[in-house]
Design an enzyme around this catalytic site. Structure first.
Site, PDB file in Angstrom:
ATOM      1  N   PRO A 201       8.302 -10.869  -7.036  1.00  0.00           N
ATOM      2  CA  PRO A 201       9.415 -11.237  -6.166  1.00  0.00           C
ATOM      3  C   PRO A 201       9.146 -10.993  -4.683  1.00  0.00           C
ATOM      4  O   PRO A 201       8.556  -9.980  -4.302  1.00  0.00           O
ATOM      5  CB  PRO A 201      10.574 -10.366  -6.662  1.00  0.00           C
ATOM      6  CG  PRO A 201       9.956  -9.309  -7.492  1.00  0.00           C
ATOM      7  CD  PRO A 201       8.686  -9.866  -8.040  1.00  0.00           C
ATOM      8  N   ASN A 202       9.621 -11.940  -3.908  1.00  0.00           N
ATOM      9  CA  ASN A 202       9.599 -11.913  -2.437  1.00  0.00           C
ATOM     10  C   ASN A 202       8.241 -12.222  -1.826  1.00  0.00           C
ATOM     11  O   ASN A 202       8.138 -12.435  -0.616  1.00  0.00           O
ATOM     12  CB  ASN A 202      10.129 -10.570  -1.886  1.00  0.00           C
ATOM     13  CG  ASN A 202      11.571 -10.339  -2.255  1.00  0.00           C
ATOM     14  OD1 ASN A 202      12.413 -11.182  -1.968  1.00  0.00           O
ATOM     15  ND2 ASN A 202      11.864  -9.239  -2.920  1.00  0.00           N
TER      16      ASN A 202
ATOM     17  N   ARG B 274       7.865 -12.182   7.421  1.00  0.00           N
ATOM     18  CA  ARG B 274       8.563 -10.958   7.862  1.00  0.00           C
ATOM     19  C   ARG B 274       7.651  -9.764   7.635  1.00  0.00           C
ATOM     20  O   ARG B 274       6.717  -9.823   6.837  1.00  0.00           O
ATOM     21  CB  ARG B 274       9.852 -10.765   7.052  1.00  0.00           C
ATOM     22  CG  ARG B 274      10.909 -11.829   7.350  1.00  0.00           C
ATOM     23  CD  ARG B 274      12.241 -11.485   6.701  1.00  0.00           C
ATOM     24  NE  ARG B 274      12.711 -10.188   7.160  1.00  0.00           N
ATOM     25  CZ  ARG B 274      13.051  -9.175   6.340  1.00  0.00           C
ATOM     26  NH1 ARG B 274      12.968  -9.302   5.050  1.00  0.00           N
ATOM     27  NH2 ARG B 274      13.479  -8.038   6.836  1.00  0.00           N
TER      28      ARG B 274
ATOM     29  N   TYR C  58       2.708  -6.081   5.730  1.00  0.00           N
ATOM     30  CA  TYR C  58       2.077  -6.988   4.770  1.00  0.00           C
ATOM     31  C   TYR C  58       1.082  -7.958   5.397  1.00  0.00           C
ATOM     32  O   TYR C  58       0.453  -8.739   4.689  1.00  0.00           O
ATOM     33  CB  TYR C  58       3.158  -7.774   4.015  1.00  0.00           C
ATOM     34  CG  TYR C  58       4.097  -6.884   3.229  1.00  0.00           C
ATOM     35  CD1 TYR C  58       3.606  -6.104   2.181  1.00  0.00           C
ATOM     36  CD2 TYR C  58       5.447  -6.804   3.538  1.00  0.00           C
ATOM     37  CE1 TYR C  58       4.449  -5.267   1.454  1.00  0.00           C
ATOM     38  CE2 TYR C  58       6.300  -5.977   2.818  1.00  0.00           C
ATOM     39  CZ  TYR C  58       5.793  -5.212   1.783  1.00  0.00           C
ATOM     40  OH  TYR C  58       6.619  -4.390   1.068  1.00  0.00           O
TER      41      TYR C  58
ATOM     42  N   ASN D  96       0.236  -8.820  -8.722  1.00  0.00           N
ATOM     43  CA  ASN D  96       1.018  -8.061  -7.748  1.00  0.00           C
ATOM     44  C   ASN D  96       2.468  -8.188  -8.196  1.00  0.00           C
ATOM     45  O   ASN D  96       3.129  -9.184  -7.901  1.00  0.00           O
ATOM     46  CB  ASN D  96       0.852  -8.594  -6.323  1.00  0.00           C
ATOM     47  CG  ASN D  96       1.614  -7.724  -5.323  1.00  0.00           C
ATOM     48  OD1 ASN D  96       2.479  -6.935  -5.709  1.00  0.00           O
ATOM     49  ND2 ASN D  96       1.282  -7.856  -4.050  1.00  0.00           N
TER      50      ASN D  96
ATOM     51  N   ALA E  81       8.148  -5.425  -6.240  1.00  0.00           N
ATOM     52  CA  ALA E  81       9.005  -4.273  -6.549  1.00  0.00           C
ATOM     53  C   ALA E  81       9.129  -4.024  -8.056  1.00  0.00           C
ATOM     54  O   ALA E  81       9.464  -2.909  -8.473  1.00  0.00           O
ATOM     55  CB  ALA E  81      10.383  -4.474  -5.931  1.00  0.00           C
TER      56      ALA E  81
ATOM     57  N   HIS F 259       7.656  -0.915  -9.790  1.00  0.00           N
ATOM     58  CA  HIS F 259       8.264   0.404  -9.773  1.00  0.00           C
ATOM     59  C   HIS F 259       9.292   0.632 -10.884  1.00  0.00           C
ATOM     60  O   HIS F 259       9.716   1.757 -11.103  1.00  0.00           O
ATOM     61  CB  HIS F 259       8.903   0.648  -8.399  1.00  0.00           C
ATOM     62  CG  HIS F 259       7.979   0.307  -7.264  1.00  0.00           C
ATOM     63  ND1 HIS F 259       6.748   0.918  -7.108  1.00  0.00           N
ATOM     64  CD2 HIS F 259       8.052  -0.620  -6.266  1.00  0.00           C
ATOM     65  CE1 HIS F 259       6.132   0.393  -6.047  1.00  0.00           C
ATOM     66  NE2 HIS F 259       6.902  -0.546  -5.530  1.00  0.00           N
TER      67      HIS F 259
ATOM     68  N   GLU G 126      -4.047  -4.457 -10.990  1.00  0.00           N
ATOM     69  CA  GLU G 126      -2.789  -4.432 -10.224  1.00  0.00           C
ATOM     70  C   GLU G 126      -3.168  -4.446  -8.745  1.00  0.00           C
ATOM     71  O   GLU G 126      -4.009  -3.660  -8.299  1.00  0.00           O
ATOM     72  CB  GLU G 126      -1.966  -3.193 -10.566  1.00  0.00           C
ATOM     73  CG  GLU G 126      -0.644  -3.151  -9.782  1.00  0.00           C
ATOM     74  CD  GLU G 126       0.363  -2.164 -10.360  1.00  0.00           C
ATOM     75  OE1 GLU G 126       0.506  -2.122 -11.598  1.00  0.00           O
ATOM     76  OE2 GLU G 126       1.003  -1.449  -9.566  1.00  0.00           O
TER      77      GLU G 126
ATOM     78  N   HIS H 174      -1.881  -4.629  -4.653  1.00  0.00           N
ATOM     79  CA  HIS H 174      -0.826  -4.483  -3.649  1.00  0.00           C
ATOM     80  C   HIS H 174      -1.418  -4.707  -2.265  1.00  0.00           C
ATOM     81  O   HIS H 174      -2.510  -4.206  -1.968  1.00  0.00           O
ATOM     82  CB  HIS H 174      -0.200  -3.084  -3.697  1.00  0.00           C
ATOM     83  CG  HIS H 174       0.527  -2.816  -4.974  1.00  0.00           C
ATOM     84  ND1 HIS H 174       1.764  -3.352  -5.245  1.00  0.00           N
ATOM     85  CD2 HIS H 174       0.174  -2.103  -6.070  1.00  0.00           C
ATOM     86  CE1 HIS H 174       2.146  -2.974  -6.439  1.00  0.00           C
ATOM     87  NE2 HIS H 174       1.198  -2.211  -6.973  1.00  0.00           N
TER      88      HIS H 174
ATOM     89  N   SER I 294       0.045  -3.576   0.568  1.00  0.00           N
ATOM     90  CA  SER I 294       0.186  -2.275   1.217  1.00  0.00           C
ATOM     91  C   SER I 294      -0.310  -1.196   0.256  1.00  0.00           C
ATOM     92  O   SER I 294      -0.695  -1.495  -0.880  1.00  0.00           O
ATOM     93  CB  SER I 294       1.662  -2.030   1.564  1.00  0.00           C
ATOM     94  OG  SER I 294       2.433  -1.911   0.373  1.00  0.00           O
TER      95      SER I 294
ATOM     96  N   ARG J 176       3.967   5.142   1.131  1.00  0.00           N
ATOM     97  CA  ARG J 176       5.237   4.619   1.648  1.00  0.00           C
ATOM     98  C   ARG J 176       6.426   5.420   1.104  1.00  0.00           C
ATOM     99  O   ARG J 176       6.278   6.583   0.779  1.00  0.00           O
ATOM    100  CB  ARG J 176       5.313   3.126   1.316  1.00  0.00           C
ATOM    101  CG  ARG J 176       4.174   2.333   1.985  1.00  0.00           C
ATOM    102  CD  ARG J 176       4.267   0.855   1.711  1.00  0.00           C
ATOM    103  NE  ARG J 176       5.491   0.306   2.266  1.00  0.00           N
ATOM    104  CZ  ARG J 176       5.979  -0.896   1.957  1.00  0.00           C
ATOM    105  NH1 ARG J 176       5.328  -1.653   1.084  1.00  0.00           N
ATOM    106  NH2 ARG J 176       7.095  -1.336   2.497  1.00  0.00           N
TER     107      ARG J 176
ATOM    108  N   ARG K 118       8.512   3.936  -3.937  1.00  0.00           N
ATOM    109  CA  ARG K 118       7.371   3.032  -4.152  1.00  0.00           C
ATOM    110  C   ARG K 118       6.146   3.775  -4.684  1.00  0.00           C
ATOM    111  O   ARG K 118       5.126   3.163  -4.992  1.00  0.00           O
ATOM    112  CB  ARG K 118       6.969   2.367  -2.836  1.00  0.00           C
ATOM    113  CG  ARG K 118       7.980   1.397  -2.288  1.00  0.00           C
ATOM    114  CD  ARG K 118       7.406   0.673  -1.082  1.00  0.00           C
ATOM    115  NE  ARG K 118       8.443   0.173  -0.224  1.00  0.00           N
ATOM    116  CZ  ARG K 118       9.037  -1.029  -0.372  1.00  0.00           C
ATOM    117  NH1 ARG K 118       8.665  -1.834  -1.329  1.00  0.00           N
ATOM    118  NH2 ARG K 118       9.978  -1.406   0.467  1.00  0.00           N
TER     119      ARG K 118
HETATM  120  O1  CA2 Z   1       2.318  -3.948  -1.125  1.00  0.00           O
HETATM  121  C1  CA2 Z   1       2.629  -4.777  -1.993  1.00  0.00           C
HETATM  122  O2  CA2 Z   1       1.921  -5.746  -2.274  1.00  0.00           O
HETATM  123  C2  CA2 Z   1       3.970  -4.646  -2.717  1.00  0.00           C
HETATM  124  O3  CA2 Z   1       3.767  -5.010  -4.069  1.00  0.00           O
HETATM  125  C3  CA2 Z   1       4.923  -5.616  -2.042  1.00  0.00           C
HETATM  126  C4  CA2 Z   1       6.360  -5.526  -2.598  1.00  0.00           C
HETATM  127  C5  CA2 Z   1       6.853  -4.102  -2.589  1.00  0.00           C
HETATM  128  O4  CA2 Z   1       8.119  -4.024  -3.208  1.00  0.00           O
HETATM  129  C6  CA2 Z   1       5.893  -3.165  -3.288  1.00  0.00           C
HETATM  130  O5  CA2 Z   1       6.397  -1.851  -3.196  1.00  0.00           O
HETATM  131  C7  CA2 Z   1       4.512  -3.235  -2.677  1.00  0.00           C
HETATM  132  C8  CA2 Z   1       7.347  -6.297  -1.737  1.00  0.00           C
HETATM  133  C9  CA2 Z   1       6.937  -7.630  -1.340  1.00  0.00           C
HETATM  134  C10 CA2 Z   1       7.885  -8.058  -0.269  1.00  0.00           C
HETATM  135  O6  CA2 Z   1       7.280  -9.126   0.346  1.00  0.00           O
HETATM  136  C11 CA2 Z   1       7.759  -9.501   1.526  1.00  0.00           C
HETATM  137  C12 CA2 Z   1       7.053 -10.490   2.145  1.00  0.00           C
HETATM  138  C13 CA2 Z   1       7.459 -10.936   3.379  1.00  0.00           C
HETATM  139  C14 CA2 Z   1       8.570 -10.401   3.967  1.00  0.00           C
HETATM  140  C15 CA2 Z   1       9.271  -9.407   3.346  1.00  0.00           C
HETATM  141  C16 CA2 Z   1       8.873  -8.950   2.108  1.00  0.00           C
END
Ligand code: CA2
Length: 146
Positions: free
Chosen positions: A10-11, A18, A23, A74, A77, A80, A98, A100, A102, A107, A111
């Site tokens: 997701p996202n 953003r 990221y 990946n 969220a 978690h 897996e 990521h 970040s 963090r 997370r």
């Molecule tokens: O670091 C990563 O790849 C994460 O999997 C990214 C997830 C986060 O919930 C994990 O803790 C770590 C979130 C992805 C959110 O992606 C966005 C992309 C652009 C703008 C905002 C959020």
């Protein structure tokens, strides 16, 4: 030739739009392209699916069983708290990475624990876009020794 499935949770479809300080500024398409190029350089084929829905990711893992040699995931969220994705990964017999962008361990507290990481071969985290190529290299190293 092996098929490597890349799953994005997701996202991640908003990548590059953003929070570039966390990221990076590359889009998801850029990251997937890097992974595809790395896979093809090793003689493999990369397939990609992004979904914001837990069940779609579970279904994709099920469909990959017996068809794909490896999964790079990946889970976003879902890492978690998704026991459903953790259980699905446990049913897949090949190499699992897996990934990521970040480093979640550096963090917020929530997370720092991944419920899915216990069901993968290894984790690549904290290298941003470069992690996509690194994850493919990790898969190839694992396939070479299998
Ligand atoms: O670091 C990563 O790849 C994460 O999997 C990214 C997830 C986060 O919930 C994990 O803790 C770590 C979130 C992805 C959110 O992606 C966005 C992309 C652009 C703008 C905002 C959020």
């Amino acid at each position: 030739m092996a098929i490597i499935l890349l799953l994005s949770g997701p996202n991640l479809n908003l990548l590059g739009e953003r929070e570039p300080q966390i990221y990076g500024s590359a889009s998801l398409a850029d990251c997937v392209s890097d992974a595809s190029v790395a896979a093809e350089a090793r003689g493999h084929l990369l397939e990609h699916l992004q979904s914001n829905h837990e069940g779609d990711l579970v279904d994709a893992i099920h469909r990959s069983r017996g068809r794909c040699a490896a999964i790079i995931v990946n889970p976003g969220a879902f890492s978690h708290y998704s026991y459903a994705i953790a259980d699905a990964l446990a049913t897949f017999d090949g190499t699992k990475v897996e990934l990521h962008l970040s480093n979640p361990s550096a963090r917020e507290e929530w997370r720092r624990h991944s419920v899915t990481a216990a069901y993968v071969t290894g984790v690549v985290a904290g290298f941003g876009r470069a992690g996509y190529g690194l994850a493919v290299e990790a898969v190839c190293a694992s396939l070479d020794t299998a």
